[in-house]
Design an enzyme around this catalytic site. Structure first.
Site, short mmCIF file in Angstrom:
data_model
loop_
_atom_site.label_atom_id
_atom_site.label_comp_id
_atom_site.label_asym_id
_atom_site.label_seq_id
_atom_site.Cartn_x
_atom_site.Cartn_y
_atom_site.Cartn_z
N GLY A 171 0.81 -1.20 0.00
CA GLY A 171 0.00 0.00 0.00
C GLY A 171 0.85 1.25 0.00
O GLY A 171 2.05 1.22 0.31
N CYS A 172 0.24 2.39 -0.32
CA CYS A 172 0.99 3.64 -0.46
C CYS A 172 1.48 4.15 0.89
O CYS A 172 2.67 4.45 1.07
CB CYS A 172 0.16 4.69 -1.19
SG CYS A 172 -1.49 4.96 -0.52
N PHE A 173 0.58 4.28 1.88
CA PHE A 173 1.02 4.69 3.21
C PHE A 173 2.00 3.67 3.78
O PHE A 173 3.00 4.03 4.42
CB PHE A 173 -0.18 4.84 4.15
CG PHE A 173 -0.75 6.23 4.23
CD1 PHE A 173 0.06 7.32 4.46
CD2 PHE A 173 -2.11 6.44 4.11
CE1 PHE A 173 -0.46 8.60 4.54
CE2 PHE A 173 -2.65 7.71 4.19
CZ PHE A 173 -1.82 8.80 4.42
#
Length: 361
Positions: A171-173
């Site tokens: 995921g990005c975070f």
């Protein structure tokens, strides 16, 4: 190739669309497909792959846009490609012969990648999969039918990625936070972590909601999923891999920003080690990481927007250590990292097709 059924239209690989030839992987290079090509991550993948020197983009699949030119949905692609969206059942034999597919990127909604594989698995055979959803990221979900998914964070799992057939893209975070913390985990220095992070509006995807409208987002900021963000689980597994004997408590407050793309993370821990020693620890850890860099100067988001980079800055006051990390949520946080993983899986130089210019001004 693609076979007709009641749900899909047929599509055959067209070798005339090739923009590259003579790649080290054979004529036309890797045959690549995208399933779910109409959204932000799908669009970024298209932009990367049509300019990748070792890739032949064979198809882009979208049931809702089948038959339309890619540039009708991603208007910046006008003049770049004449490919049309396919809308058919995905069925292709792995290999390098004309018409075959080597790897498929799944840019589907969370939960939909698993459904897609349940429906299409028998037709896919041994085609490699790179999934950008959260469906297979956690260890308990990483085995599916005859597929085993490797967590695709190259700075953590590069050697496993090189031999993988299936990748669960982070995921990005999760990417931004982990890259800020991995060197500390490697040396067992993590205990309680307090993290805040702000992300651009593209992180919410293209589906409309009250918090994605311009009139709400502009000149505004808000917290969401406080202490309960879905990426906490994959972060915890990665930290435990490097620091298995010490329990870590990560408190994370994410924020919605009034900009379109990028993530800025700040994590704080207690640390008694000298600042110079910690700085060298980070630089040594990322020596062989082509996209992750440690800055001695203050960092800002425009350094990484439109790139596959992560830039890290450290600050220390007394026993408090703050780790700032920045990425582009659609590239290093999604599509760029997916291409980075593809490069590793097929023995290409890790940075191939990813030397991108930041939107600095």
């Amino acid at each position: 190739m693609f076979l007709n059924n009641n749900n899909y239209n047929s599509f055959l690989y067209d070798p005339s669309i090739s923009r590259f030839s003579g790649s080290p992987l054979g004529a036309g290079g890797l045959k690549v497909g995208i399933v779910g090509g109409a959204g932000y991550t799908g669009g970024e993948l298209i932009r990367l792959l049509i300019n990748h020197p070792a890739v032949e983009l064979s198809f882009v699949h979208s049931k809702s846009n089948a038959g339309k030119y890619l540039y009708e949905i991603h208007s910046d692609l006008l003049g770049e490609t004449n490919l049309k969206f396919a809308g058919g059942e995905v069925s292709a034999k792995p290999g390098t012969s004309e018409g075959s597919i080597d790897v498929i990127f799944l840019c589907l909604g969370h939960g939909d990648a698993r459904k897609f594989l349940e429906q299409e698995e028998e037709k896919l055979g041994g085609i490699k999969i790179i999934d950008l959803s959260h469906d297979f990221r956690l260890a308990k979900n990483s085995a599916f039918n005859n597929r085993n998914f490797v967590y695709g964070l190259p700075e953590l799992n590069k050697e496993e990625i090189k031999t993988a057939n299936n990748i669960a893209n982070p995921g990005c975070f999760a990417t931004a936070i982990q890259l800020g913390l991995l060197p500390l985990a490697k040396t067992g220095l993590l205990r309680d972590i307090y993290t805040t992070g702000i992300t651009g509006s593209t992180g919410a995807g293209q589906s409309l909601s009250a918090t994605t409208h311009f009139s709400w987002r502009a000149n505004n900021i808000s917290a969401y999923k406080t202490l309960n963000h879905q990426h906490l689980h994959e972060i915890g597994e990665s930290i435990a891999k490097l620091q298995p004997e010490q329990k870590v408590d990560l408190s994370f407050v994410p924020w919605r920003g009034d900009f379109t793309r990028g993530i800025f993370i700040s994590s704080q821990i207690n640390c008694d080690k000298p600042f110079e020693e910690i700085t060298q620890l980070y630089k040594d850890f990322y020596t062989d990481a082509p996209f992750t860099h440690v800055s001695d100067e203050p960092i800002f988001l425009k350094q990484v927007v439109n790139t596959n980079k992560c830039i890290i800055q450290l600050e220390k006051v007394g026993s408090k250590l703050v780790i700032h990390s920045i990425i582009d949520n659609l590239l290093k946080g999604a599509s760029g990292q997916a291409v980075q993983n593809m490069n590793l899986m097929f023995g290409l130089e890790e940075s191939t097709g990813l030397n991108l210019k930041a939107n600095y001004f």
